[in-house]
Design an enzyme around this catalytic site. Structure first.
Site, PDB file in Angstrom:
ATOM      1  N   ASP A 208       0.858  -1.187   0.000  1.00  0.00           N
ATOM      2  CA  ASP A 208       0.000   0.000   0.000  1.00  0.00           C
ATOM      3  C   ASP A 208       0.892   1.234   0.000  1.00  0.00           C
ATOM      4  O   ASP A 208       2.097   1.136   0.189  1.00  0.00           O
ATOM      5  CB  ASP A 208      -0.858   0.022   1.268  1.00  0.00           C
ATOM      6  CG  ASP A 208      -0.007  -0.265   2.491  1.00  0.00           C
ATOM      7  OD1 ASP A 208       0.895   0.539   2.793  1.00  0.00           O
ATOM      8  OD2 ASP A 208      -0.197  -1.313   3.119  1.00  0.00           O
ATOM      9  N   ASP A 210       1.993   4.543   2.062  1.00  0.00           N
ATOM     10  CA  ASP A 210       1.984   4.962   3.453  1.00  0.00           C
ATOM     11  C   ASP A 210       1.164   6.260   3.604  1.00  0.00           C
ATOM     12  O   ASP A 210       0.864   6.934   2.612  1.00  0.00           O
ATOM     13  CB  ASP A 210       3.424   5.152   3.940  1.00  0.00           C
ATOM     14  CG  ASP A 210       3.552   4.929   5.433  1.00  0.00           C
ATOM     15  OD1 ASP A 210       3.000   3.939   5.944  1.00  0.00           O
ATOM     16  OD2 ASP A 210       4.189   5.763   6.102  1.00  0.00           O
TER      17      ASP A 210
END
Ligand SMILES: [Zn+2]
Length: 268
Positions: A208, A210
């Site tokens: 993902d 951050d």
């Protein structure tokens, strides 16, 4: 040969089915037991020891992993080269979920973790300017590239204490420093490997973005788990390819990390 291995893999429990002729080895070390039983087996012609970093049932959170016991246990099985796949968050908009970063630098933002074997019997200062094995890195980059991964050759992994994720301000600060990815387990794993003169290579899988580089609510635990689950098979083949591509003889400097240093004890 039974209960010996050349290459160690420290990673998620989804990697178990990597190994042929697998045997479980229960070990203890001067630093207590490792995260779990070590599974020793083969990938092609190479002997491999697999250790689930968080334990099979995921009982060790990142800040409580028995890092010293883990590296010691692998070395005592004969391991000299370590591959370390892990999940990370990206600090760069251009490297999204599914990218593999093979970092060449590390920033330690952990606190309170024991990060040395040499805390008695005289100082041992290992060089850590370049924390990763150059050979392991080159192999990882090359096999990931042939495997069709979105590969990032080099970059800085910042390791936070966890178990919480970063605040948006922390994450933006990391990104402004030009660092690439953020994780929770890459340190002290890397320095302990160096202190045992092992080769160590991080395979950082981006799950993902951050908090500092995404517009939404920030990272959630569910997002990370969901992403990792869908990528386990791919990661398994990447690790297997890297194992088979690692050279049998080491020509890098990792094995000489302790040359000329008087050690307070013998290494396993
Ligand atoms: Zn090396």
């Amino acid at each position: 040969m039974v209960n010996r291995a050349d290459i160690g893999v420290i990673g998620g429990s989804g990697l178990y089915s990597l190994l042929d002729d697998a045997q479980e080895v229960e070990l203890t070390t001067p630093y207590g037991p490792p995260s779990d039983v070590v599974t020793v087996g083969r990938i092609g012609a190479r002997s491999v020891a697999f250790l689930p970093r968080h334990g099979r049932d995921h009982r060790h959170p990142p800040h409580r992993i028995p890092y010293r016991a883990n590296l010691w246990a692998l070395r005592s099985l004969g391991v000299r080269q370590v591959l370390a796949p892990s999940a990370v968050g990206s600090l760069k908009a251009e490297h999204g979920p599914g990218a593999i970063v093979v970092p060449d630098q590390l920033v330690d933002r952990t606190s309170g973790r024991v990060q040395t074997y040499y805390d008695a019997g005289g100082a041992v200062h290992v060089s850590f300017a370049d924390p990763y094995c150059p050979t392991g890195r080159a192999v990882a980059v090359s096999v990931a590239r042939s495997g069709g991964w979105d590969i990032v050759d080099g970059g800085t992994l910042v390791v936070i204490e966890g178990p919480r994720f970063s605040t948006r301000a922390e994450s933006q600060w990391f990104a402004r420093n030009g660092w690439t990815v953020v994780g929770m387990t890459g340190f002290p794993e890397a320095v302990l490997a160096r202190e045992l003169a092992l080769c160590y290579t991080s395979l950082s899988l981006v799950t993902d973005h951050d908090a500092g580089v995404e517009a939404g609510e920030g990272v959630t635990h569910e997002e990370v788990l969901r992403f990792f689950a869908t990528n386990v098979t791919k990661m398994r083949s990447l690790v297997a390819d890297a194992v088979e591509a690692l050279p049998e003889e080491r020509t890098c400097a990792c094995g000489s990390a302790l040359d000329g240093i008087k050690l307070p004890f013998d290494l396993p």
